[in-house]
Design a protein around this motif. Sequence first.
Motif: not given
Length: 143
Positions: A98-107, A131-136
Amino acid sequence: MKVAIGGDHAGYEYKGNILSWLQEKNFVTADFGPYTDESVDYPDAVHPLCRAIEKGDYEFGILICGSGNGVCMTANKHQGIRAGLAWDTEIAQLIRQHNNANVICIPARFTDPDQALDLVKAFLETPFEGGRHQRRVDKIACS
């Protein structure tokens, strides 16, 4: 796939385990530190890692610190970075889908080493839905 990894002393052990797995799977990797478990300041690893992603040297980043929040906040200061904090696999998938994250942050203090590796696998194996997520996603950056 090219993946960069870094964090701070709290994530040092996890970083080593994840980096070994990435290399076993033939990912092209870069280690932005830390290189020991001695106390370090996470921005010293986060900023160079994020700049490398922004330049296109790496597609994805993995950042690990105690709560995951410090590395996430620092990474998201970079306009070309969409970093998401994940502590379970569904969240790791959703930050990609949904967010097209390019970095994951792990606790590190809230996950165990096996769980952290599962988060990385879920993150790297999940495609962005568009789709609709790209718009966001297009509305995230400040201009």
